[in-house]
Scaffold this active site. Sequence first.
Site, mmCIF file in Angstrom:
data_model
loop_
_atom_site.group_PDB
_atom_site.id
_atom_site.type_symbol
_atom_site.label_atom_id
_atom_site.label_comp_id
_atom_site.label_asym_id
_atom_site.label_seq_id
_atom_site.Cartn_x
_atom_site.Cartn_y
_atom_site.Cartn_z
ATOM 1 N N GLU A 43 -8.802 0.112 -2.941
ATOM 2 C CA GLU A 43 -9.674 -0.020 -1.782
ATOM 3 C C GLU A 43 -10.482 1.255 -1.581
ATOM 4 O O GLU A 43 -10.019 2.341 -1.937
ATOM 5 C CB GLU A 43 -8.852 -0.241 -0.506
ATOM 6 C CG GLU A 43 -7.946 -1.429 -0.511
ATOM 7 C CD GLU A 43 -7.165 -1.548 0.782
ATOM 8 O OE1 GLU A 43 -6.666 -2.659 1.051
ATOM 9 O OE2 GLU A 43 -7.044 -0.544 1.514
ATOM 10 N N HIS B 110 -3.938 11.673 0.667
ATOM 11 C CA HIS B 110 -2.743 10.915 0.280
ATOM 12 C C HIS B 110 -2.869 10.552 -1.200
ATOM 13 O O HIS B 110 -2.542 11.366 -2.060
ATOM 14 C CB HIS B 110 -2.497 9.710 1.196
ATOM 15 C CG HIS B 110 -3.728 9.025 1.687
ATOM 16 N ND1 HIS B 110 -4.626 8.389 0.856
ATOM 17 C CD2 HIS B 110 -4.213 8.867 2.947
ATOM 18 C CE1 HIS B 110 -5.597 7.870 1.573
ATOM 19 N NE2 HIS B 110 -5.391 8.137 2.846
ATOM 20 N N HIS C 1 1.509 1.075 6.107
ATOM 21 C CA HIS C 1 2.100 1.943 7.124
ATOM 22 C C HIS C 1 3.360 1.338 7.736
ATOM 23 O O HIS C 1 4.423 1.975 7.761
ATOM 24 C CB HIS C 1 1.072 2.237 8.217
ATOM 25 C CG HIS C 1 1.560 3.202 9.243
ATOM 26 N ND1 HIS C 1 1.637 4.560 9.017
ATOM 27 C CD2 HIS C 1 2.032 3.002 10.503
ATOM 28 C CE1 HIS C 1 2.115 5.160 10.091
ATOM 29 N NE2 HIS C 1 2.370 4.242 11.007
ATOM 30 N N ARG D 76 -9.204 8.523 -0.720
ATOM 31 C CA ARG D 76 -10.294 9.033 0.113
ATOM 32 C C ARG D 76 -10.788 10.351 -0.473
ATOM 33 O O ARG D 76 -10.078 11.009 -1.235
ATOM 34 C CB ARG D 76 -9.819 9.199 1.562
ATOM 35 C CG ARG D 76 -9.624 7.836 2.245
ATOM 36 C CD ARG D 76 -9.249 7.987 3.709
ATOM 37 N NE ARG D 76 -9.411 6.732 4.418
ATOM 38 C CZ ARG D 76 -8.486 5.769 4.496
ATOM 39 N NH1 ARG D 76 -7.327 5.924 3.882
ATOM 40 N NH2 ARG D 76 -8.718 4.664 5.179
ATOM 41 N N HIS E 85 -4.148 -4.789 7.801
ATOM 42 C CA HIS E 85 -4.254 -3.739 8.809
ATOM 43 C C HIS E 85 -3.345 -4.063 9.995
ATOM 44 O O HIS E 85 -3.523 -5.069 10.677
ATOM 45 C CB HIS E 85 -5.681 -3.510 9.322
ATOM 46 C CG HIS E 85 -5.882 -2.118 9.857
ATOM 47 N ND1 HIS E 85 -6.263 -1.067 9.069
ATOM 48 C CD2 HIS E 85 -5.694 -1.599 11.092
ATOM 49 C CE1 HIS E 85 -6.342 0.041 9.790
ATOM 50 N NE2 HIS E 85 -5.991 -0.259 11.026
ATOM 51 N N ASP E 86 -2.374 -3.196 10.207
ATOM 52 C CA ASP E 86 -1.424 -3.289 11.322
ATOM 53 C C ASP E 86 -0.555 -4.542 11.288
ATOM 54 O O ASP E 86 -0.001 -4.945 12.313
ATOM 55 C CB ASP E 86 -2.154 -3.202 12.666
ATOM 56 C CG ASP E 86 -2.675 -1.804 12.957
ATOM 57 O OD1 ASP E 86 -2.282 -0.870 12.233
ATOM 58 O OD2 ASP E 86 -3.488 -1.651 13.891
ATOM 59 N N ASN F 61 0.855 -1.180 0.000
ATOM 60 C CA ASN F 61 0.000 0.000 0.000
ATOM 61 C C ASN F 61 0.898 1.240 0.000
ATOM 62 O O ASN F 61 1.691 1.448 0.922
ATOM 63 C CB ASN F 61 -0.897 -0.016 1.241
ATOM 64 C CG ASN F 61 -1.927 1.105 1.232
ATOM 65 O OD1 ASN F 61 -1.621 2.226 0.865
ATOM 66 N ND2 ASN F 61 -3.140 0.801 1.652
ATOM 67 N N HIS G 31 -5.654 3.373 -1.516
ATOM 68 C CA HIS G 31 -6.948 3.591 -0.864
ATOM 69 C C HIS G 31 -7.262 5.083 -0.943
ATOM 70 O O HIS G 31 -7.002 5.840 -0.005
ATOM 71 C CB HIS G 31 -6.885 3.125 0.593
ATOM 72 C CG HIS G 31 -8.203 3.120 1.295
ATOM 73 N ND1 HIS G 31 -8.561 2.147 2.201
ATOM 74 C CD2 HIS G 31 -9.258 3.957 1.231
ATOM 75 C CE1 HIS G 31 -9.771 2.395 2.668
ATOM 76 N NE2 HIS G 31 -10.215 3.500 2.087
#
Length: 237
Positions: free
Chosen positions: A70, A50, A214, A45, A190-191, A7, A43
């Site tokens: 996404e 970003h 991330h 938004r 995620h994470d 990502n 992703h």
Amino acid sequence: MTKLSVNINKIATLRNARGHNRPDVLQAARDCERFGAQGITVHPRPDERHIRYQDVRDLKGIVTTELNVEGNPTPDFLDLVRAVRPEQVTLVPDAPDAITSNAGWDTIRHQDYLRGLVQEFKQMGCRVSIFLDPVEALVRAAATTGADRIELYTEAYASGYQADREAAVAPYRAAAELARQLGLGLNAGHDLDLDNLAYLRQQLPGLEEVSIGHALICDALYLGLENTIQQYLRQLQ
């Protein structure tokens, strides 16, 4: 081997902090692929804080592995997907002001809505994945939408990993097994990071893809992007 989709939202965040085109998001995507990533995830938004909508259009022309887009299916997002037709669309029910995704779909409540979206995207030739929590009733409902895959929202696993990794992974293992029985492909994200990724992959043998942004970009600040991607790939072997 589970595929790694990188990502690149955080690279776009850094670019947007100063304007212009440094770092170059398109070149970063090329480099991620060159260093071994098997997919690129974005992703977008609504506030374009970003990844921008134009970035997604541009990425479609240069990504050679697989582009995963996404997002929450707002009208702008739907128009974007119709124009770009990425290899995979991951439906995520995040609010416009969410810092990051923080919940999966209620696939029971939104059954009819999701079924219509899945049908449209599949007719475009996109694989469709639904982001959801590891709850068996939600997995069953996701299967009836016609989706190709689910993406398990792994924040709870990551949060509980250090204290009791077996307890943390148990609901994910159950959801993954049910998905397999129902004919659903399995993604996760995620994470996830270099500490918890290998164990998740070991416990979910049907895991087809993880999308990681991330933590991977944070690691790359110290380890370098190529080395970091290689380390994540080793966790997935």
